[in-house]
Design a protein around this motif. Structure first.
Motif, PDB file in Angstrom:
ATOM      1  N   THR A 133       3.104   3.613   8.018  1.00 16.00           N
ATOM      2  CA  THR A 133       2.047   2.526   7.043  1.00 16.00           C
ATOM      3  C   THR A 133       2.108   3.241   5.672  1.00 16.00           C
ATOM      4  OG1 THR A 133       0.580   2.372   9.154  1.00 16.00           O
ATOM      5  CG2 THR A 133      -0.294   1.670   6.817  1.00 16.00           C
ATOM      6  N   LEU A 134       2.273   2.191   4.690  1.00 14.20           N
ATOM      7  CA  LEU A 134       2.329   2.650   3.228  1.00 14.20           C
ATOM      8  C   LEU A 134       0.868   2.444   2.636  1.00 14.20           C
ATOM      9  CD1 LEU A 134       5.366   0.656   2.160  1.00 14.20           C
ATOM     10  CD2 LEU A 134       5.210   3.293   2.866  1.00 14.20           C
ATOM     11  N   LEU A 135       0.411   3.592   1.927  1.00 10.61           N
ATOM     12  CA  LEU A 135      -0.970   3.556   1.528  1.00 10.61           C
ATOM     13  C   LEU A 135      -0.992   3.594  -0.064  1.00 10.61           C
ATOM     14  CD1 LEU A 135      -2.494   6.259   4.260  1.00 10.61           C
ATOM     15  CD2 LEU A 135      -2.606   3.791   4.452  1.00 10.61           C
ATOM     16  N   GLN A 136      -2.187   2.950  -0.476  1.00 12.23           N
ATOM     17  CA  GLN A 136      -2.342   2.996  -1.838  1.00 12.23           C
ATOM     18  C   GLN A 136      -2.944   4.576  -2.430  1.00 12.23           C
ATOM     19  OE1 GLN A 136      -4.752  -0.284  -3.313  1.00 12.23           O
ATOM     20  NE2 GLN A 136      -4.633  -0.935  -1.342  1.00 12.23           N
ATOM     21  N   VAL A 139      -6.754   5.785  -3.089  1.00  9.56           N
ATOM     22  CA  VAL A 139      -7.435   5.387  -2.126  1.00  9.56           C
ATOM     23  C   VAL A 139      -7.359   5.570  -0.606  1.00  9.56           C
ATOM     24  CG1 VAL A 139      -8.736   3.849  -3.821  1.00  9.56           C
ATOM     25  CG2 VAL A 139      -7.067   2.893  -2.344  1.00  9.56           C
ATOM     26  N   ASN A 140      -6.092   6.070  -0.367  1.00  9.29           N
ATOM     27  CA  ASN A 140      -5.473   6.111   0.859  1.00  9.29           C
ATOM     28  C   ASN A 140      -5.876   4.887   1.767  1.00  9.29           C
ATOM     29  OD1 ASN A 140      -4.003   8.269   0.449  1.00  9.29           O
ATOM     30  ND2 ASN A 140      -5.526   9.770   1.638  1.00  9.29           N
ATOM     31  N   TRP A 141      -5.450   3.560   1.346  1.00  9.86           N
ATOM     32  CA  TRP A 141      -6.030   2.259   1.746  1.00  9.86           C
ATOM     33  C   TRP A 141      -4.667   1.672   1.899  1.00  9.86           C
ATOM     34  CZ3 TRP A 141      -9.996   2.265   4.562  1.00  9.86           C
ATOM     35  CH2 TRP A 141     -10.705   1.027   5.096  1.00  9.86           C
ATOM     36  N   PRO A 142      -4.119   1.051   3.123  1.00  6.99           N
ATOM     37  CA  PRO A 142      -2.966   0.402   3.236  1.00  6.99           C
ATOM     38  C   PRO A 142      -2.685  -0.559   2.029  1.00  6.99           C
ATOM     39  CG  PRO A 142      -3.949   0.383   5.447  1.00  6.99           C
ATOM     40  CD  PRO A 142      -4.968   0.879   4.411  1.00  6.99           C
ATOM     41  N   LEU A 143      -1.338  -0.652   1.815  1.00  6.59           N
ATOM     42  CA  LEU A 143      -0.947  -1.710   0.767  1.00  6.59           C
ATOM     43  C   LEU A 143      -1.098  -3.141   1.529  1.00  6.59           C
ATOM     44  CD1 LEU A 143       2.903  -0.523  -0.249  1.00  6.59           C
ATOM     45  CD2 LEU A 143       0.265  -0.119  -1.339  1.00  6.59           C
ATOM     46  N   GLY A 144      -1.537  -4.206   0.611  1.00  7.66           N
ATOM     47  CA  GLY A 144      -2.029  -5.549   1.166  1.00  7.66           C
ATOM     48  C   GLY A 144      -3.482  -5.543   1.680  1.00  7.66           C
ATOM     49  N   GLN A 197       2.286  -2.047   7.241  1.00 10.28           N
ATOM     50  CA  GLN A 197       3.047  -1.513   8.035  1.00 10.28           C
ATOM     51  C   GLN A 197       4.427  -1.725   8.568  1.00 10.28           C
ATOM     52  OE1 GLN A 197       1.563  -1.963  12.066  1.00 10.28           O
ATOM     53  NE2 GLN A 197       1.742   0.059  12.749  1.00 10.28           N
ATOM     54  N   TRP A 198       5.271  -0.801   8.532  1.00 10.02           N
ATOM     55  CA  TRP A 198       6.724  -1.250   8.864  1.00 10.02           C
ATOM     56  C   TRP A 198       7.326  -0.074  10.005  1.00 10.02           C
ATOM     57  CZ3 TRP A 198       9.195  -4.636   5.724  1.00 10.02           C
ATOM     58  CH2 TRP A 198       8.583  -5.454   4.627  1.00 10.02           C
ATOM     59  N   GLU A 199       8.641  -0.579  10.266  1.00  9.64           N
ATOM     60  CA  GLU A 199       9.124   0.257  11.330  1.00  9.64           C
ATOM     61  C   GLU A 199      10.764   0.430  10.648  1.00  9.64           C
ATOM     62  OE1 GLU A 199      10.813  -1.113  15.356  1.00  9.64           O
ATOM     63  OE2 GLU A 199       8.556  -0.749  15.589  1.00  9.64           O
ATOM     64  N   PHE A 200      11.336   1.580  11.153  1.00  9.98           N
ATOM     65  CA  PHE A 200      12.694   1.716  11.378  1.00  9.98           C
ATOM     66  C   PHE A 200      13.148   2.358  12.559  1.00  9.98           C
ATOM     67  CE2 PHE A 200      11.045   5.835   9.332  1.00  9.98           C
ATOM     68  CZ  PHE A 200      12.148   6.706   9.897  1.00  9.98           C
ATOM     69  N   GLN A 201      14.465   2.009  12.739  1.00  6.05           N
ATOM     70  CA  GLN A 201      14.907   2.535  14.082  1.00  6.05           C
ATOM     71  C   GLN A 201      16.249   3.545  13.713  1.00  6.05           C
ATOM     72  OE1 GLN A 201      15.214  -1.094  13.870  1.00  6.05           O
ATOM     73  NE2 GLN A 201      13.200  -1.246  14.019  1.00  6.05           N
ATOM     74  N   SER A 233       2.038   7.285   5.994  1.00  5.51           N
ATOM     75  CA  SER A 233       1.311   7.758   6.843  1.00  5.51           C
ATOM     76  C   SER A 233       2.044   7.368   8.213  1.00  5.51           C
ATOM     77  CB  SER A 233      -0.044   7.326   7.193  1.00  5.51           C
ATOM     78  OG  SER A 233      -0.563   7.805   8.377  1.00  5.51           O
ATOM     79  N   PHE A 234       2.319   8.495   8.997  1.00  3.92           N
ATOM     80  CA  PHE A 234       3.069   8.169  10.276  1.00  3.92           C
ATOM     81  C   PHE A 234       1.819   8.228  11.415  1.00  3.92           C
ATOM     82  CE2 PHE A 234       6.409  10.374   7.746  1.00  3.92           C
ATOM     83  CZ  PHE A 234       7.277   9.446   7.746  1.00  3.92           C
ATOM     84  N   ASP A 235       0.695   8.380  11.361  1.00  2.88           N
ATOM     85  CA  ASP A 235      -0.514   8.334  12.116  1.00  2.88           C
ATOM     86  C   ASP A 235      -0.364   6.894  12.748  1.00  2.88           C
ATOM     87  OD1 ASP A 235      -2.831   8.253  13.446  1.00  2.88           O
ATOM     88  OD2 ASP A 235      -3.851   9.506  12.063  1.00  2.88           O
ATOM     89  N   PRO A 236      -0.508   6.601  13.923  1.00  2.00           N
ATOM     90  CA  PRO A 236      -0.498   5.471  14.783  1.00  2.00           C
ATOM     91  C   PRO A 236      -1.875   4.663  14.169  1.00  2.00           C
ATOM     92  CG  PRO A 236      -0.910   7.246  16.215  1.00  2.00           C
ATOM     93  CD  PRO A 236      -0.362   7.940  15.049  1.00  2.00           C
ATOM     94  N   LYS A 237      -2.781   5.402  14.104  1.00  2.00           N
ATOM     95  CA  LYS A 237      -4.177   4.765  13.682  1.00  2.00           C
ATOM     96  C   LYS A 237      -4.510   5.404  12.345  1.00  2.00           C
ATOM     97  CE  LYS A 237      -4.835   2.490  17.522  1.00  2.00           C
ATOM     98  NZ  LYS A 237      -4.633   0.748  17.599  1.00  2.00           N
ATOM     99  N   PRO A 238      -4.015   4.761  11.189  1.00  2.00           N
ATOM    100  CA  PRO A 238      -4.256   5.640   9.899  1.00  2.00           C
ATOM    101  C   PRO A 238      -5.677   5.261   9.342  1.00  2.00           C
ATOM    102  CG  PRO A 238      -2.880   3.748   9.611  1.00  2.00           C
ATOM    103  CD  PRO A 238      -2.827   3.885  10.731  1.00  2.00           C
ATOM    104  N   ILE A 239      -6.391   4.308   9.764  1.00  2.00           N
ATOM    105  CA  ILE A 239      -7.580   3.436   9.176  1.00  2.00           C
ATOM    106  C   ILE A 239      -8.547   3.703  10.340  1.00  2.00           C
ATOM    107  CG2 ILE A 239      -8.951   1.881   8.143  1.00  2.00           C
ATOM    108  CD1 ILE A 239      -6.703   3.191   6.350  1.00  2.00           C
ATOM    109  N   PRO A 240      -9.574   4.479  10.336  1.00  2.00           N
ATOM    110  CA  PRO A 240     -10.590   4.633  11.574  1.00  2.00           C
ATOM    111  C   PRO A 240     -11.241   3.340  11.459  1.00  2.00           C
ATOM    112  CG  PRO A 240     -11.298   5.906   9.432  1.00  2.00           C
ATOM    113  CD  PRO A 240     -10.080   5.491   9.244  1.00  2.00           C
TER     114      PRO A 240
END
Length: 241
Positions: A133-136, A139-144, A197-201, A233-240
């Motif tokens: 997930t890409l965060l601002q 504020v550590n809040w997701p883009l968008g 949130q994005w993904e690469f393989q 962030s590589f956290d699967p749940k970055p926002i509580p």
């Protein structure tokens, strides 16, 4: 007078045989990436030709302050997409001065398994999906996402296109190309179900190289986000919730 961008983009091969090697390792949390650079007398493509190096493990949570030296062993090399030319990124694992793997060195045990003749004979292939997930930054809040608020329900964001659906694509595409330049077997990217949130393989990759390539790809993503002023962030749940 040269601009900073001019100096960053200097082509070293025009004036020297020396190259820069960025030694990369995993810090004490098991997820934080650390690195430092050194000058080599000439190009290197074989990790066994690289010198070992050291760092202060007390500053990374990997050694006590009264006995802080940790030794870096360099098992994998990739082309450096940031410095270009013949400069390299070096994935390392960490040992005590006596040659014992430090507790956070998981690669050592993996290398024993993957080098076993029975495992080598099987030639295990891996394909790994990495969501992030890409965060601002401030504020550590997701883009968008609206600051302090939440986005609309999932549905339009997964593999979506458009300014109201895909956030940070310039970072994602830069990472994709940089990994291909580095020699990482990145096989694809896509937008995920949440805005920002994005993904690469990575893969197919054989044996322990899958782990080396994944960590190098993570490092490259961290560096690109550093340039863009965005936090990854590589956290699967970055926002509580």
């Amino acid at each position: 007078m040269p601009l900073l961008s001019d100096l960053i983009n200097l082509n070293l091969s025009e004036s020297t045989e020396k190259v820069i090697a960025e030694y990369i390792w995993i810090g004490g949390s098991g997820m934080d990436l650390r690195s430092k650079a050194r000058t080599l007398p000439g190009p290197v493509s074989d990790p066994s030709k690289l010198p070992k190096w050291n760092y202060d493990g007390s500053s990374t949570g990997q050694a006590p302050g009264d006995d802080s030296e940790v030794i870096l062993y360099p098992p994998a090399i990739y082309r450096d997409p940031f410095r270009g030319g013949k400069n390299i990124l070096v994935i390392c694992d960490a040992y005590t001065p006596a040659g014992e793997p430090i507790p956070t060195n998981k690669r050592h045990s993996a290398a024993k398994i993957f080098s076993h003749p029975d495992v080598v004979a099987e030639e295990p292939w891996y394909g790994i999906e990495q969501e992030y997930t890409l965060l601002q930054k401030d504020v550590n809040w997701p883009l968008g996402w609206p600051i302090g608020g939440f986005p609309g329900p999932q549905g339009p964001y997964y593999c979506g296109a458009g300014a109201d659906k895909a956030f940070g694509r310039d970072i994602v595409d830069s990472h994709y190309k940089a990994c291909l330049y580095a020699g990482i077997s990145i096989s694809g990217i896509n937008g995920e179900v949440m805005p920002g949130q994005w993904e690469f393989q990575v893969g197919p990759a054989v044996g322990i190289s899958a782990g080396d390539e994944l960590w190098c790809a993570r490092y490259i993503l961290e560096r690109i986000c550093e340039i863009a002023g965005v936090v990854v962030s590589f956290d699967p749940k970055p926002i509580p919730v």
